[in-house]
Design an enzyme around this catalytic site. Structure first.
Site, PDB file in Angstrom:
ATOM      1  N   THR A   1       0.866  -1.192   0.000  1.00 31.67           N
ATOM      2  CA  THR A   1       0.000   0.000   0.000  1.00 31.67           C
ATOM      3  C   THR A   1       0.901   1.240   0.000  1.00 31.67           C
ATOM      4  OG1 THR A   1      -1.774  -1.080   1.182  1.00 31.67           O
ATOM      5  CG2 THR A   1      -1.599   1.292   1.511  1.00 31.67           C
TER       6      THR A   1
ATOM      7  N   GLY B   1      -1.133  -1.815   6.599  1.00 30.20           N
ATOM      8  CA  GLY B   1      -1.079  -3.063   7.358  1.00 30.20           C
ATOM      9  C   GLY B   1      -2.405  -3.795   7.294  1.00 30.20           C
TER      10      GLY B   1
ATOM     11  N   GLY C   1     -11.030  -2.239   3.077  1.00 28.06           N
ATOM     12  CA  GLY C   1     -10.069  -2.140   4.176  1.00 28.06           C
ATOM     13  C   GLY C   1     -10.106  -0.768   4.829  1.00 28.06           C
ATOM     14  N   ASP C   2      -9.029  -0.454   5.524  1.00 28.07           N
ATOM     15  CA  ASP C   2      -8.963   0.804   6.289  1.00 28.07           C
ATOM     16  C   ASP C   2      -8.648   2.027   5.441  1.00 28.07           C
ATOM     17  OD1 ASP C   2      -6.417  -0.449   5.838  1.00 28.07           O
ATOM     18  OD2 ASP C   2      -5.521   1.052   7.147  1.00 28.07           O
TER      19      ASP C   2
END
Ligand code: ASP
Length: 335
Positions: free
Chosen positions: A204, A256, A234-235
């Site tokens: 990322t 992560g 995801g985040d």
């Protein structure tokens, strides 16, 4: 008015207030505020299990691409560019590199597709834009920025986001543009084991910036996690989890195990610790990464309102780089 006249009252005050019998010594000198740097930038290219046994030329390729992105950011900032422009341009360079899990080189979903997420945030006014699950947008960070600047909304997903890209004239590509053999092999390995392909899921990208005008901005872009299921988000595009910026505190970009970063609203937590507890950006980042998350979950980059840079991770490594107006310029992978 003659310049000298303007300063006369100040000169007078300085003379009148000076007390010759009590000279200012080092010990009695009034406390000087922490020096703020003119501009600062940090980037990341993902965190995770990054084998130190990596071939030399591959390692060099990572250093080269991180340095290229950081150099571009440094030069733009030194020229007085705006934080948001720097974040978008630097992340575009990293998205275009096949080495990172963002844009070209993104990981594959369980179904063998690439579904990309990105977010960008303006520290001046908390304005932000995010997109998720796009398969045909060449540079997701640019689309996220258009969501922020050209819509009344914050978050667009999948086909809707792609339609918005067309309306905005943001470049679309055929889905196979994102294909790389390495990420495909990684999916095959994950499917065989039916678990995450640890060594290949990282990559990322993110960028956080303090510009010369004192404004902060953050951006993050990703292909997500290898072997992710249909519709998984995801985040990264979740504001406050993987991406956050606020001029009074810091700009933060995470990388992560996304589910963990969502659970702990990591990016916003760093900002909140600074705001409510008066922590420095480094203290806040250390606290969140080492006390809230599990070892191996990942890391973050952050730049505080005073230009202090934090590069913190609890995984084996994190591709990263930092530069500032004081001449700092470094890229690194492991501790
Ligand atoms: N945080 C990203 C996600 O979970 C992946 C990564 O940073 O490696 O989608």
């Amino acid at each position: 008015m003659n310049k000298m006249w303007k300063f006369l009252p100040i000169l007078f005050l300085m003379t009148a207030c000076a007390a010759p019998e009590a000279p200012v010594t080092e010990a009695s000198a009034p406390e000087v505020a922490i020096e703020t740097v003119d501009w600062a930038i940090a980037i990341h290219g993902g965190a995770g299990v990054i084998p130190k046994s990596m071939e030399e030329d591959r390692k060099q390729a990572y250093f080269d691409d991180l340095s290229k992105a950081l150099t571009a950011g440094r030069d733009l900032l030194a020229d007085g560019a705006e934080a948001l422009d720097v974040v978008e341009q630097v992340i575009t360079i990293l998205e275009d590199s096949p080495l990172f899990n963002a844009g070209k080189g993104s990981v594959f979903t369980h179904d063998g597709k690439n579904e990309l997420d990105a977010a960008i945030m303006d520290g001046r006014d908390l304005n932000c834009g995010a997109i998720s699950g796009v398969s045909t947008v060449k540079n997701p960070i640019s689309l996220a920025r258009r969501v922020m600047t050209d819509s009344r909304h914050v978050f667009f997903v999948r086909e809707g986001a792609e339609r918005f890209a067309d309306e905005m004239g943001v470049a679309r590509v055929e889905p196979d543009y994102f294909f790389t053999q390495r990420r495909w092999d990684s999916l095959q390995k994950a499917l065989e084991n039916e678990k995450q392909a640890e060594a290949e899921k990282h990559g990322t990208v993110g960028c956080v910036v303090l510009d010369r005008a004192g404004n902060l901005a953050a951006g993050t872009s990703t292909g997500g996690m290898t072997n992710k299921r249909f519709g998984r988000v995801g985040d990264v595009p979740v504001i406050g989890a993987g991406t956050y910026a606020k001029n009074q505190t810091a700009a933060i970009s995470c990388t992560g195990f996304g589910e963990q970063f969502i659970r702990h609203t990591v990016a916003h937590d760093v900002s909140a610790l600074m705001e409510y507890k008066g922590m420095s950006v480094k203290e806040a980042a250390q606290e969140v990464i080492h006390s809230k998350l599990d070892t191996g979950d990942g890391g973050l980059i952050a730049v505080g309102h005073n230009g202090e840079i934090a590069l913190v991770f609890n995984s084996a490594g994190m591709f990263r780089g930092a530069a500032d107006a004081n001449g700092r310029f470094d890229v690194a992978i492991w501790e």
